[in-house]
Structures are given as structure tokens and as C-alpha cells.
Design a protein around this motif. Sequence first.
Motif, PDB file in Angstrom:
ATOM      1  N   GLY A  98       0.964  -1.254  -0.057  1.00 42.68           N
ATOM      2  CA  GLY A  98       0.261  -0.212  -0.148  1.00 42.68           C
ATOM      3  C   GLY A  98       0.821   1.463   0.069  1.00 42.68           C
ATOM      4  N   SER A  99       0.268   2.525   0.971  1.00 45.56           N
ATOM      5  CA  SER A  99       0.867   3.435  -0.023  1.00 45.56           C
ATOM      6  C   SER A  99       2.538   3.649   1.714  1.00 45.56           C
ATOM      7  N   SER A 100       3.327   4.218   0.447  1.00 45.10           N
ATOM      8  CA  SER A 100       5.112   3.925   0.983  1.00 45.10           C
ATOM      9  C   SER A 100       4.812   5.723   0.997  1.00 45.10           C
ATOM     10  N   PHE A 101       4.805   6.630   0.588  1.00 42.98           N
ATOM     11  CA  PHE A 101       5.494   8.156   0.443  1.00 42.98           C
ATOM     12  C   PHE A 101       5.620   8.061   2.621  1.00 42.98           C
ATOM     13  N   GLU A 102       4.537   7.984   3.029  1.00 41.25           N
ATOM     14  CA  GLU A 102       4.426   8.006   4.660  1.00 41.25           C
ATOM     15  C   GLU A 102       6.247   7.590   5.878  1.00 41.25           C
ATOM     16  N   HIS A 103       6.202   6.275   4.443  1.00 42.81           N
ATOM     17  CA  HIS A 103       7.188   6.091   5.259  1.00 42.81           C
ATOM     18  C   HIS A 103       8.580   6.035   5.036  1.00 42.81           C
ATOM     19  N   GLY A 104       8.960   6.582   3.773  1.00 42.74           N
ATOM     20  CA  GLY A 104       9.764   7.236   2.847  1.00 42.74           C
ATOM     21  C   GLY A 104      10.179   6.550   1.421  1.00 42.74           C
ATOM     22  N   GLY A 105       9.015   5.859   1.345  1.00 44.75           N
ATOM     23  CA  GLY A 105       9.908   4.751  -0.243  1.00 44.75           C
ATOM     24  C   GLY A 105       9.696   3.618   0.110  1.00 44.75           C
ATOM     25  N   TYR A 106      10.868   2.810  -1.612  1.00 48.73           N
ATOM     26  CA  TYR A 106      10.484   1.462  -0.833  1.00 48.73           C
ATOM     27  C   TYR A 106      12.121   1.875  -0.917  1.00 48.73           C
ATOM     28  N   LEU A 107      13.144   3.242  -0.337  1.00 42.85           N
ATOM     29  CA  LEU A 107      14.283   3.623  -1.192  1.00 42.85           C
ATOM     30  C   LEU A 107      15.358   2.544   0.564  1.00 42.85           C
ATOM     31  N   HIS A 108      14.729   2.493   1.361  1.00 43.70           N
ATOM     32  CA  HIS A 108      15.234   1.438   2.257  1.00 43.70           C
ATOM     33  C   HIS A 108      13.964   0.320   2.844  1.00 43.70           C
ATOM     34  N   ARG A 109      13.079   0.406   2.158  1.00 41.67           N
ATOM     35  CA  ARG A 109      12.834  -0.526   2.810  1.00 41.67           C
ATOM     36  C   ARG A 109      12.433  -2.050   1.575  1.00 41.67           C
ATOM     37  N   GLY A 110      13.733  -1.964   0.917  1.00 38.30           N
ATOM     38  CA  GLY A 110      13.363  -3.391   0.035  1.00 38.30           C
ATOM     39  C   GLY A 110      13.003  -2.926  -1.379  1.00 38.30           C
ATOM     40  N   PHE A 111      13.566  -1.734  -1.912  1.00 40.70           N
ATOM     41  CA  PHE A 111      13.269  -1.413  -2.973  1.00 40.70           C
ATOM     42  C   PHE A 111      13.951  -2.506  -4.481  1.00 40.70           C
ATOM     43  N   ASN A 112      14.986  -2.767  -3.521  1.00 38.14           N
ATOM     44  CA  ASN A 112      15.955  -4.072  -4.815  1.00 38.14           C
ATOM     45  C   ASN A 112      16.260  -5.046  -4.178  1.00 38.14           C
ATOM     46  N   ASP A 113      15.286  -5.847  -3.067  1.00 42.49           N
ATOM     47  CA  ASP A 113      16.178  -6.878  -2.137  1.00 42.49           C
ATOM     48  C   ASP A 113      16.162  -7.923  -2.643  1.00 42.49           C
ATOM     49  N   LEU A 114      15.445  -8.440  -3.451  1.00 39.66           N
ATOM     50  CA  LEU A 114      15.389  -9.426  -4.932  1.00 39.66           C
ATOM     51  C   LEU A 114      17.123  -9.601  -4.753  1.00 39.66           C
TER      52      LEU A 114
ATOM     53  N   PHE B 311       6.318 -16.397 -10.467  1.00 36.20           N
ATOM     54  CA  PHE B 311       7.200 -17.083 -10.358  1.00 36.20           C
ATOM     55  C   PHE B 311       7.363 -17.580  -9.370  1.00 36.20           C
ATOM     56  N   ASP B 312       8.403 -18.488  -7.833  1.00 33.91           N
ATOM     57  CA  ASP B 312       8.150 -19.000  -7.111  1.00 33.91           C
ATOM     58  C   ASP B 312       8.698 -18.734  -6.661  1.00 33.91           C
ATOM     59  N   LYS B 313       9.301 -17.286  -6.483  1.00 29.47           N
ATOM     60  CA  LYS B 313       9.856 -16.797  -5.154  1.00 29.47           C
ATOM     61  C   LYS B 313       9.268 -15.346  -5.530  1.00 29.47           C
ATOM     62  N   PRO B 314       9.572 -14.118  -4.315  1.00 30.70           N
ATOM     63  CA  PRO B 314       9.238 -13.361  -4.328  1.00 30.70           C
ATOM     64  C   PRO B 314       9.549 -12.253  -5.007  1.00 30.70           C
ATOM     65  N   VAL B 315       8.839 -11.429  -5.688  1.00 35.52           N
ATOM     66  CA  VAL B 315       8.613 -10.316  -6.380  1.00 35.52           C
ATOM     67  C   VAL B 315       9.158  -8.464  -6.063  1.00 35.52           C
ATOM     68  N   HIS B 316       8.005  -8.434  -5.570  1.00 35.06           N
ATOM     69  CA  HIS B 316       7.898  -7.086  -4.869  1.00 35.06           C
ATOM     70  C   HIS B 316       8.250  -6.131  -5.595  1.00 35.06           C
ATOM     71  N   MET B 317       7.358  -6.390  -6.648  1.00 33.58           N
ATOM     72  CA  MET B 317       7.059  -5.795  -8.142  1.00 33.58           C
ATOM     73  C   MET B 317       7.403  -4.242  -8.177  1.00 33.58           C
ATOM     74  N   TYR B 318       5.674  -4.355  -7.363  1.00 33.84           N
ATOM     75  CA  TYR B 318       5.576  -2.494  -6.981  1.00 33.84           C
ATOM     76  C   TYR B 318       6.287  -1.632  -6.215  1.00 33.84           C
ATOM     77  N   ARG B 319       7.636  -1.893  -5.560  1.00 35.79           N
ATOM     78  CA  ARG B 319       8.458  -1.860  -4.838  1.00 35.79           C
ATOM     79  C   ARG B 319       9.449  -0.629  -5.626  1.00 35.79           C
ATOM     80  N   GLY B 320       8.841   0.494  -5.656  1.00 31.52           N
ATOM     81  CA  GLY B 320       9.961   2.009  -6.700  1.00 31.52           C
ATOM     82  C   GLY B 320       9.290   2.074  -7.395  1.00 31.52           C
TER      83      GLY B 320
END
Lengths: 122, 521
Positions: A98-114, B311-320
Motif C-alpha cells: 500500500g501507501s509508501s510515501f509516509e514510510h519514506g518510499g521503498y528506498l530503504h525498505r526493500g526496493f531492490n532486495d530481490l 515466479f516461485d520466489k518473491p519479486v515485490h515488483m511494486y516497490r519503486g
Amino acid sequence: MLRLLFPHDAIDDQPYIAVVDTINQMAAARPELSAVLKTGLQELDGFQSEPWLKLSPTRQLEELAMIETSPFFQTVRLTGRFLFYGNKEVWPYFGYEGSSFEHGGYLHRGFNDLDWLPEPGD
Amino acid sequence: MRFDLSDDSVLVVIGSGAGGGTLAHELCTRGINVVLLEAGKRFRLGDFRNDEMFAYQQLTWQDKRIATGNWAAAQYAPDSPTWTAKAVGGTTIPWNGLSYRVQAHEFRARDTYGEIEGASLTDWPIKPEALAPYYDLAEARMGVTGSHGIPTHPANNNYKVLYNGARRLGYKMISNAGLAINSQGYDHRPACRQIGFCNQGCKIGAKWSTLYSEIPKAEKTGKLDLRTQCMALKLEHDKHGKISSVVYADQDGNKFVQKARVVCVAGNAIETPRLLLNSDSALFPDGLGNSSGQVGKNYMHHTGALAFGVFDKPVHMYRGITTPGTVFDEMIHQPRRGFAGGYLIEAVSMGLPFMALMTDSTGWGRDYAGLLERYDHMAGVLMNGEDLPREQNRVSLHATETDQHGLPVPVVHVEEHSNELAMRGHFYQQAAAIFEAVGAIRTHKAPTLSATHNMGTCGMSENPQEGVVNQWGQAHDINNLFISDGSQFTTSTCENPTLTIVALAIRQAEHIAQQLARRKL
């Protein structure tokens, strides 16, 4: 009916009931909607000698499929879909944060944690 | 009002989006007085919400439009075939920030692809070399990553999937450069925080938009008179056929007439031709600027489609960032693939509410719900391909239905060409292959339901009988009438249109200023 349209077994009844409540409120204010709902429910009950609710899930599904193009079915599907998946209460079940602005976006919350693919090169 | 209604020395710009907002700013910095009419409201960053449904209601142009023909919009969304915005800033509020230059061969589509039956291809009257310096200027003003020393963003999860899948498949031109979204502070606007609600208005202004990047600068010159919630209804002309004034209505329906020395129309490709058609008169019975009969015709919206790898692993594509990067290999013209023109494969994500609406618009039951349950294990791509200009694809006026101002409602008719069907089939095949290359269990395919890119309805042409405007966006028939939005596009190209609209606006402003100085306008 909503649990058959949007079957998510691990979601409890509350969000589905919330949709029914909202649709009922809408119908109370709009006679033409109320009429569509009444007609549709009567049609569902009229297929067999037993009320639709008492039938097996398989039979219930079959009969829903038979009225798929009806105004009643489409109204419940479209309105229900909008309300059900737009309800913040169900979002965690799908992994949507859901809404992310108030949490500072995803920059430090896993935007690239794949971690199961390499980082893009060059 | 800064300028009087009776002041006939002002330039009137209609629409404050990528074209109109940029043009107004450019004209003001050249010392020209501009009245900017905008049908929508003026929002502040704090008004935007990270909420897809709310933002749709807040920002979308929802005045009635009717879709006919065989395109997906006519089938699935006949009352809302387009997704553009009604606000100061226009569609630059919800746009994705993708800023790609049109390729040289695309400006010469007719020459390159040859005659295609069932299409009305012509070449643009602009040479790529002529537009290149303006692309430079546009990229600098918009802060486009990968240009002018501006770094690109780190890859988000969704882009990681596309990048790796595309590489393993053998694609070579994969990049996340070309985003008009700050990767660092620029132009007094902060760096992106990967909020992920780009289509709902950037709450921190990291993404370029005329709302906060052009309009305030224009206002600082003291030469801009922005009138919001003012809908242009009709353009009036004198007995010589020169535009003399603009009739518009405010939010209460009160009508005003603003005199003008020059009028520039930038209402996006539905409203712009509609205004010209609604301005018919005894002298111009077919609408303004329409001696060619082409006003409203050759409507293009790009060939679109969606694909989601599960996929069978998480992506969370909506982040960013919502569209974090693109595969460019298919942008070429390579007829061996079975179609003319090219397309882009753009990583895309959406929130759960939009996924529920768009991925399977008629679906319900186990399959439908089962797909949505994989939401956080999905990566998405959007196709953006060239679609062919066809005369029968057009914006016209409804014979009987009128809007709240009593003006005929626009009808948007599209018959997809077989070229588009072939191109879409190719995209679906390639998208599935990309996702399979990185282990997708399945790929879900879906049509795009509404048009976010709208082009071509007042197209540029060398020959006045083949189009509406010249290379400056100036109407062939009427000297002081300009078209300043994507309606000018001669062909759709395969690139997202905004960067080109901005470049054309910068160039048009320079031309208008010169013409004014030489008293040719």
C-alpha cells in the motif's frame, strides 16, 4: 456468491461481508440497483427446487456460470471486485504494502532486495 | 486576471501539459504575454495520494468519450477509452517519466516501411537533425537520466527480473537510462525515493511535470496568466479567417471571450481536434484548419499489451519506480519478424487494485483469484509499439450526445491493423520467453484497456492536403493557429511521446517568437 467470484480460502469472511454491506447501502439509495439484485437472486434460487445457498459448491458455480452475462452477475462482479481488492484490510494477504510515501518510499525498505538474480551489469 | 479579455496582443495557450505547459514557459521567458487556459484544477504535491483508486478519480479526464471499433477499449472500456489527466500539468502528473528520442528512420516511416495497404503512412516534415538540438534542451530541462551527466537509478526488483531474463534470452539493448525522474537532486527537486506511485502524482516532485517544473518558472516572469478550471469551447476568427478569440467557460459555466494574437492548442489528441471541429463556421464548415479533411483523423495510441511472469520466489515488483527500465532490441524495423515498425518492452508494475482490474478484466473464480494470489511473486512488462495511421481511426463528434457545455461528445474510432496484431503476438511470445529464461512458472497475458498515449489527430505534413500543420505545428490554413501537443505526430513511432512533445514545444516557441518579432504573426 462473492466467495465464489473471488475465492481466497485463507481470507476470512469479514472483507466479503464488508462488500455485501456496501452493496446493500448502495442498493438502499438506488432503486434500480436494488431491482437488479432482487431479480438476480431470484433467478439464482429459481434454477433448482432448493435455494441456491443450499446447493453444493459445484452446482452453485455451474449456475453462476449460466448467468455470467446477466446485469446482476456483472454488477456484483464489477462492484465486488472494485470494493474487495480496494480494501486495505486484504492487501497484506497478497503481499501488497500500500501507501509508501509516509514510510519514506521503498528506498530503504526493500526496493531492490530481490536476491535470486544477479545485479544488472555495466 | 492579469491580462484583459480585450487584450488582443496576448498569446492564448490551451492546455498546460507537456506541450502547453512547456510552450507557455518558453514564450514567457521570451517576453511574450501568455494566457494559459487549463480545464483542470491546480494541485499541490500534498494533494496527491499513494492510492490508485483515489488518484484515478482525482486526476483523470472523465468527461464523456465513446470508443468504437475493434480495439480493446471499445470492447472493455467503451466509456473510458483514454487515461489522461485533467489538471494543471495535464498528463505529466500521472505519466511514467519514460523519455526516449524518436529514431531517425521513424521520422521517415513511409520511406522506410514503404506503402502499407490500409494505412496512410507519410514522412514527417522534420528531419531528425533539425530536432536533435531540441531533444538536448528537453533532456536537460526534464533531468533525463543518462543524459547531461545525470546518473541512472539503481535497479529495482522488477527491473532485475526483466534485465536478467532479457540478457539470458540474448537481448543486448537493455537500459534504465531515459527516465525524467531525478536520480539525485536537480532543478530544486529531490531525488527519487522509490515510492512506487508514479502514476498517482509524484508526492515529492522527483519526476518532471509541468505543474511544478514549468508553470512556476513561467509565473516568475510576470508574463503568465494561468486560468484554471477554464474549458475552451470554441475558437473564433475574423472575416479573413484569422483566429481572433477563444470562448471558454469557467467552473460555474460562465462564458468568457479572450481575444488573442495567436492561439496554441494543446488539449491532447482528443480535445484538440474536437475544439477545431467544434469551431466550424460559415467560412470553415468542416471545422478550423480542416481543408485537408484530416482534422481528427489518423488517431494513434501505440500498440499495447501487458505480460506478467509468475515466479516461485518473491519479486515485490511494486516497490519503486513504476516503469524502471526497458528492452530496446525490438525497436528496429525488421520485416522478417512479420510486421513493420518496432516496439519497446518496458518493465511495469501496478498495485493490487489495478492488477485486479486490468490483468483479466472479465475473469472471476479460481483461476482469476489464483493469479492474484501470486501478486508479490510477479514481474510485469508493457509493450509500447508503433501503430499505423489510418484515416478511419479518428476522433469525430457524436451526432446527438452533448456534454455539460452543450458540445458534441467525442467518439474515438479505432480499427486495429493486422500489423498491430502481428506485432502484439510477437511481444507476447518474447515476453514469455524473457520470463521463462529466469524461471517463470507461467506468463499471464492481457490487453491494455485504455490509451495513455494519444497522437496524430492534427498531423504534420509537407503537403497541406495530407495533414493539418507544418513542421512548426502551424496550421496550413490559418497562420496564427498552432497545435502544440501530440496531435502533431505524423506517425506514432514506438517511443513514449512526451520527450518529443516537449522538444517540439521548445522549437515551436522559438519559431513563434521569431515570427512575432518579424511581424509575420
